[in-house]
Design a protein around this motif. Structure first.
Motif, mmCIF file in Angstrom:
data_model
loop_
_atom_site.group_PDB
_atom_site.id
_atom_site.type_symbol
_atom_site.label_atom_id
_atom_site.label_comp_id
_atom_site.label_asym_id
_atom_site.label_seq_id
_atom_site.Cartn_x
_atom_site.Cartn_y
_atom_site.Cartn_z
ATOM 1 N N ALA A 510 0.840 -1.200 0.000
ATOM 2 C CA ALA A 510 0.000 0.000 0.000
ATOM 3 C C ALA A 510 0.871 1.245 0.000
ATOM 4 N N TYR A 511 0.443 2.203 -0.799
ATOM 5 C CA TYR A 511 1.137 3.492 -0.828
ATOM 6 C C TYR A 511 0.783 4.281 0.421
ATOM 7 N N GLN A 512 1.794 4.710 1.155
ATOM 8 C CA GLN A 512 1.573 5.383 2.425
ATOM 9 C C GLN A 512 1.498 6.901 2.298
ATOM 10 N N GLY A 513 1.806 7.438 1.133
ATOM 11 C CA GLY A 513 1.881 8.880 0.974
ATOM 12 C C GLY A 513 0.563 9.520 0.609
ATOM 13 N N LYS A 514 0.580 10.866 0.555
ATOM 14 C CA LYS A 514 -0.625 11.623 0.245
ATOM 15 C C LYS A 514 -0.351 12.697 -0.805
ATOM 16 N N GLY A 515 0.655 12.485 -1.611
ATOM 17 C CA GLY A 515 1.077 13.558 -2.502
ATOM 18 C C GLY A 515 0.624 13.436 -3.936
ATOM 19 N N GLY A 516 -0.279 12.510 -4.244
ATOM 20 C CA GLY A 516 -0.703 12.334 -5.629
ATOM 21 C C GLY A 516 -1.992 13.061 -5.951
ATOM 22 N N ILE A 517 -2.375 12.978 -7.221
ATOM 23 C CA ILE A 517 -3.640 13.567 -7.684
ATOM 24 C C ILE A 517 -4.714 12.480 -7.638
ATOM 25 N N PRO A 518 -5.783 12.655 -6.886
ATOM 26 C CA PRO A 518 -6.816 11.620 -6.774
ATOM 27 C C PRO A 518 -7.507 11.362 -8.118
ATOM 28 N N ILE A 519 -8.015 10.120 -8.258
ATOM 29 C CA ILE A 519 -8.801 9.754 -9.450
ATOM 30 C C ILE A 519 -10.165 9.271 -8.949
ATOM 31 N N PRO A 520 -11.040 10.187 -8.546
ATOM 32 C CA PRO A 520 -12.298 9.772 -7.912
ATOM 33 C C PRO A 520 -13.380 9.333 -8.894
ATOM 34 N N SER A 521 -13.182 9.541 -10.206
ATOM 35 C CA SER A 521 -14.262 9.272 -11.154
ATOM 36 C C SER A 521 -13.707 8.767 -12.470
ATOM 37 N N GLN A 522 -14.601 8.142 -13.258
ATOM 38 C CA GLN A 522 -14.234 7.680 -14.595
ATOM 39 C C GLN A 522 -13.897 8.862 -15.502
ATOM 40 N N PHE A 523 -14.546 9.989 -15.268
ATOM 41 C CA PHE A 523 -14.269 11.171 -16.089
ATOM 42 C C PHE A 523 -12.821 11.621 -15.915
ATOM 43 N N ARG A 524 -12.353 11.652 -14.670
ATOM 44 C CA ARG A 524 -10.962 12.066 -14.464
ATOM 45 C C ARG A 524 -10.000 11.016 -15.008
ATOM 46 N N LYS A 525 -10.378 9.729 -14.920
ATOM 47 C CA LYS A 525 -9.539 8.689 -15.539
ATOM 48 C C LYS A 525 -9.413 8.939 -17.041
ATOM 49 N N ALA A 526 -10.531 9.307 -17.661
ATOM 50 C CA ALA A 526 -10.511 9.578 -19.101
ATOM 51 C C ALA A 526 -9.619 10.782 -19.411
ATOM 52 N N LEU A 527 -9.704 11.816 -18.591
ATOM 53 C CA LEU A 527 -8.866 12.990 -18.819
ATOM 54 C C LEU A 527 -7.381 12.645 -18.705
ATOM 55 N N PHE A 528 -7.020 11.834 -17.709
ATOM 56 C CA PHE A 528 -5.614 11.451 -17.574
ATOM 57 C C PHE A 528 -5.174 10.548 -18.722
ATOM 58 N N ALA A 529 -6.063 9.722 -19.217
ATOM 59 C CA ALA A 529 -5.727 8.886 -20.366
ATOM 60 C C ALA A 529 -5.402 9.750 -21.579
ATOM 61 N N VAL A 530 -6.181 10.814 -21.757
ATOM 62 C CA VAL A 530 -5.914 11.734 -22.863
ATOM 63 C C VAL A 530 -4.628 12.519 -22.605
ATOM 64 N N TYR A 531 -4.449 12.960 -21.370
ATOM 65 C CA TYR A 531 -3.287 13.779 -21.035
ATOM 66 C C TYR A 531 -1.984 13.012 -21.256
#
Length: 885
Positions: A510-531
């Motif tokens: 398990a990742y113990q840190g808190k420094g990433g960008i959350p992916i709370p939804s399929q929409f944001r997953k899609a945006l990161f896939a495009v990015y």
């Protein structure tokens, strides 16, 4: 057919709109939102908006200013000033109506033309401001430095923060005024040519308008001449003797600039009187003023005048005539490179070192003589401690930790992940971005030890075993110096066995840190896939709503994205704390506008940098687990960082706010010290006459044909109750000589109060000229001439092994100079070096042994014997045979 054309036009419009929306989304909005989320993950959202606001406000404000400048003048010229109907036209009703009808059409129609022209011209003029908006930011938030430049008496902040912007503004305003004069003149000509029944004479309003524009041009030209005075402070005509203006520039070229201003103003005034005056027009004053201006303008191109001044005034007595200007260069350079407060100690040297040897013959001091240096250790770390094929050590750092009852110097390195070492079939998307996501742990070894013994490990292996009490709660390294790609953690993959220990499985899963960008939804997953241009992000079932995107994980790229206005040191170093690992990165503010100071003449930091002012203004701490970045101002006297701190109050913290566990590992930056010593080698000669002669110019000492660059050493100088200081040492010799002239020491301890406060300083231990002190190259010759050393080296360089010499350590030892040369044996089939002997030299004596204690005892006996020989014969037999053991 008409419907088909309409359909084609409609489809074409849809396609154009779609293309525009795609471009806007792909290259503007997507990057914007990802950057915003990334800054939010770092708790820098307010800084993100503030930086965007400054850029938009400054760039947009400049564009609007130039647009309204062009538009206003065009509008005034076309609507009010350009039309001048004759009296006959106004009296004739029919002609008057025709005149007003055509004039109205001209006025209303011209708006459609000069409005877009004004916009295009404004954008063209404002382009340089788009690229230099941070220059304007420094101007608005900058304040005085308190340091006065001696030639014109201006505060240094004027040159660092204001002068570059003034140059840009003057050039752009002059271009704007010139374009306006030409285009308004053309507009008046068009109105006269195409609007009928006008008077032959240009209207008074038009004349006044043109004269205002001419006056503006004259004003900006005069401003340019005034700014030209400061360009004399950046002349290199007197190189290589000194930099900046000399007798010719100040006594001849500067008066010429003032004469240019006077003759130009006279020309502009007489020209204006000639144009505006309807009676008694006289060309003579104008022609006289113009002739005078042209003559003065051409004088700088007549080289024989300054040549005569140089030949008959300066050259016969160069020291006296150039003395104040050489002094200006010395003072400015010392301040620009932060060398003004160097402490110089005249260090006497005793030929008999018995007292110094006895004072230093303690285990505590020996434990911190670094016989292991990072260039040697890197291969050992990689072969003995990588352990897994996907781990590597990029570089070895140096530091000090309180271990085993006192401060000890150590070498350490982070165990980072390097996916290029995986088999090609394993380098797939899941392994690259979901499984092999981070490095693990670090290794720490003693920098000093006796020869013939195994390497002393303070921390090693994946279980981070340590017999000196070092421990780290979260040893994962997600952010480091490797060129990391993005990672998505935590995820649903089983990564057991990649890192961590079986006794602590959660550490690996398990990742113990808190420094990433959350992916709370399929929409944001899609945006990161495009990015990231990677559809696997969207379709992977192993990514959940708990996952986070970790991006920009290389600490250099991370910091440069956050603060591109800071220049980073080449050597970020690892710090071990009880909770996790941190990287500390030194950062600099640079400028090329410090007056009377030459630009640095070599590559520095991340490439060729044109600068002549530098401050180590910021210390940056990067969390290796979370990726959190903290900025601490380490030099609040720097006017550049003061301006940035006012502009971005949420970004910077005081150095007092740095956690003590990190503050205890701050150090003097290696790159900065190297640059400073390179400058100080010439500019330590503060007397203009001595500087002109260059009789005492220094150079870096050399060993084996290579310069001895600054290196770290933990040593007790007796400044603070036997407290050991972590300093950087740098030996120097006279130019074209091998005798040791000085040893420079750069440290951070406040030796006045002996507190833990960060107070960087440089002390120069300068050796008196009455005693010859061996330099590293001469000690190298003594070592080569020693029969015992030569015989042993010959033996070791056979049978599949070879001798490798480490960094020669040079350090002041009381009233003596101690040289330590570590000797390694390296197998030709295995690159792991073994420390086999330690060579110690003081004066002309050379001893090789396996321990410092035995070597010092042998040296002591040699000095005792030498003193006895002197008492008997008056001649030191030991000195008669240098290097004899």
């Amino acid at each position: 057919m008409r419907n088909l054309k309409r359909l084609s036009a409609f489809i074409g419009a849809i396609l154009v709109i779609a293309a525009i929306l795609y471009v806007a989304f792909q290259f503007i909005f997507l990057d914007f939102f990802v950057d915003l989320w990334w800054f939010q993950s770092l708790k820098f959202e307010s800084y993100f908006w503030l930086r965007l606001l400054y850029r938009f406000f400054l760039s947009g404000g400049v564009t609007l200013f130039f647009f309204f400048s062009f538009f206003f003048h065009f509008w005034i010229a076309s609507r009010y000033l350009g039309l001048n109907p004759s009296v006959e036209t106004l009296k004739n009703i029919e002609k008057g109506l025709d005149f007003h009808r055509i004039a109205a059409n001209f006025i209303n129609g011209s708006v459609k033309i000069y409005a877009p022209i004004s916009l295009l011209l404004a954008i063209y003029i404002a382009i340089p401001f788009y690229e230099h908006w941070e220059t304007a930011l420094l101007f608005f938030f900058g304040g005085p430095s308190g340091v006065i430049e001696p030639v014109y008496g201006y505060d240094i902040s004027f040159y660092l923060l204001s002068y570059p912007l003034y140059l840009l503004i003057q050039q752009e305003l002059l271009t704007t005024a010139s374009l306006l004069f030409c285009m308004v003149g053309i507009l008046y000509w068009l109105e006269d040519a195409y609007v009928p029944d006008q008077s032959k004479e240009m209207s008074s309003g038009a004349k006044i308008h043109l004269m205002i524009l001419i006056g503006s041009i004259a004003l900006f030209v005069v401003w340019g001449f005034l700014l030209q005075r400061f360009s004399l402070l950046y002349t290199g005509n007197h190189q290589p003797v000194f930099y900046g203006p000399g007798f010719v520039e100040i006594r001849y070229q500067l008066p010429l600039i003032w004469l240019k201003i006077v003759t130009f103003l006279a020309t502009a005034i007489t020209a204006g009187l000639f144009i505006l005056s309807e009676q008694h027009r006289r060309k003579t004053p104008f022609l006289i003023a113009l002739t005078g201006f042209l003559c003065v303008l051409g004088l700088p191109k007549v080289q024989f005048i300054p040549d005569l001044i140089q030949q008959y005034i300066v050259n016969p007595n160069p020291v006296e005539t150039q003395e104040p200007f050489i002094q200006h260069n010395i003072d400015a350079t010392l301040d620009a490179y932060d060398l003004k407060h160097i402490k110089t100690v005249d260090q006497p040297v005793k030929l008999n070192a018995i007292d110094d040897i006895e004072a230093w013959s303690t285990q505590k001091n020996f434990e911190n003589i670094p016989v292991w240096d990072r260039e040697i250790l890197i291969d050992t770390y990689r072969q003995m401690q990588s352990i897994r094929p996907y781990y590597t050590f990029l570089s070895v750092d140096e530091d000090r930790y309180f271990l085993l009852d006192h401060t000890r110097q150590v070498n350490l390195a982070a165990r980072e992940v390097n996916l290029a070492k995986l088999p090609s079939e394993a380098q797939n998307w899941e392994n690259t971005h979901l499984r092999y996501t981070h490095g693990y742990g670090a290794v720490v070894t003693a920098a000093a030890q006796d020869a013939g013994n195994p390497l002393i490990w303070y921390m090693r292996d994946l279980n981070l075993s340590s017999n000196v009490g070092l421990s780290v709660k979260y040893p994962d390294i997600y952010y480091g110096q490797e060129p990391y790609s993005y990672a998505i953690v935590p995820n649903s993959l089983d990564v057991m066995g990649i890192s961590g220990t079986p006794s602590d499985p959660d550490m690996a899963s398990a990742y113990q840190g808190k420094g990433g960008i959350p992916i709370p939804s399929q929409f944001r997953k899609a945006l990161f896939a495009v990015y990231f241009k990677d559809q696997n992000i969207f379709f992977s079932p192993n990514i959940s709503t708990e996952s986070q995107v970790l991006m920009r994980r290389n600490i250099t790229a991370r910091i440069q994205t956050l603060t591109p206005f800071l220049h980073l040191d080449n050597d970020a170093y690892l710090v071990v704390t009880k909770d996790r690992f941190y990287w500390i990165q030194d950062a600099y503010t640079l400028s090329r506008w410090y007056p009377v100071t030459q630009l640095a003449d070599d590559d520095f930091l991340e490439g060729k940098q044109e600068f002549n002012y530098i401050r180590n203004s910021v210390k940056i701490a990067v969390d290796a687990l979370d990726g959190g970045v903290q900025y601490f101002i380490s030099d609040p006297s720097d006017v550049i960082i003061q301006a940035y701190s006012l502009a971005y109050p949420s970004l910077f913290k005081s150095l007092d706010e740095m956690p003590a566990e990190l503050a205890s590992h701050l150090r003097y930056p290696r790159d900065l010290y190297y640059l400073q010593m390179k400058v100080y080698a010439k500019y330590h000669q503060r007397d203009p006459a001595l500087f002109y002669q260059q009789a005492e110019t220094w150079q870096f000492a050399t060993v084996r044909g290579q310069p001895v660059k600054p290196y770290y050493q933990t040593i007790d100088f007796g400044n603070c109750n036997n407290a050991e200081e972590y300093v950087m040492l740098n030996p120097m010799t006279p130019v074209n000589s091998n005798n040791l002239s000085m040893i420079g020491v750069a440290g951070i301890m406040d030796t006045t109060t002996c507190s833990a406060a960060y107070k960087p300083s440089i002390t120069i231990y300068k050796f008196l000229k009455d005693v010859q002190v061996n330099g590293p190259a001469q000690v190298e010759a003594l070592i080569d001439q020693d029969p015992e050393v030569s015989a042993l080296f010959t033996l070791w360089n056979q049978g599949g092994t070879k001798v490798q010499l480490g960094r020669m350590v040079v350090m002041p030892m009381g009233n003596s100079v101690l040289y330590v040369q570590p000797v390694y044996i390296v197998s030709t089939t295995n690159a792991i070096p073994k420390l086999s002997r330690i060579i110690v030299s003081i004066g002309n004596r050379v001893v090789m042994d396996t321990t410092f204690g035995s070597a010092f005892n042998r040296l002591k006996q040699m000095f005792i014997k030498g003193a006895a020989d002197v008492n008997k014969t008056g001649t030191s037999k030991a000195n008669a045979r240098p290097g004899k053991n």
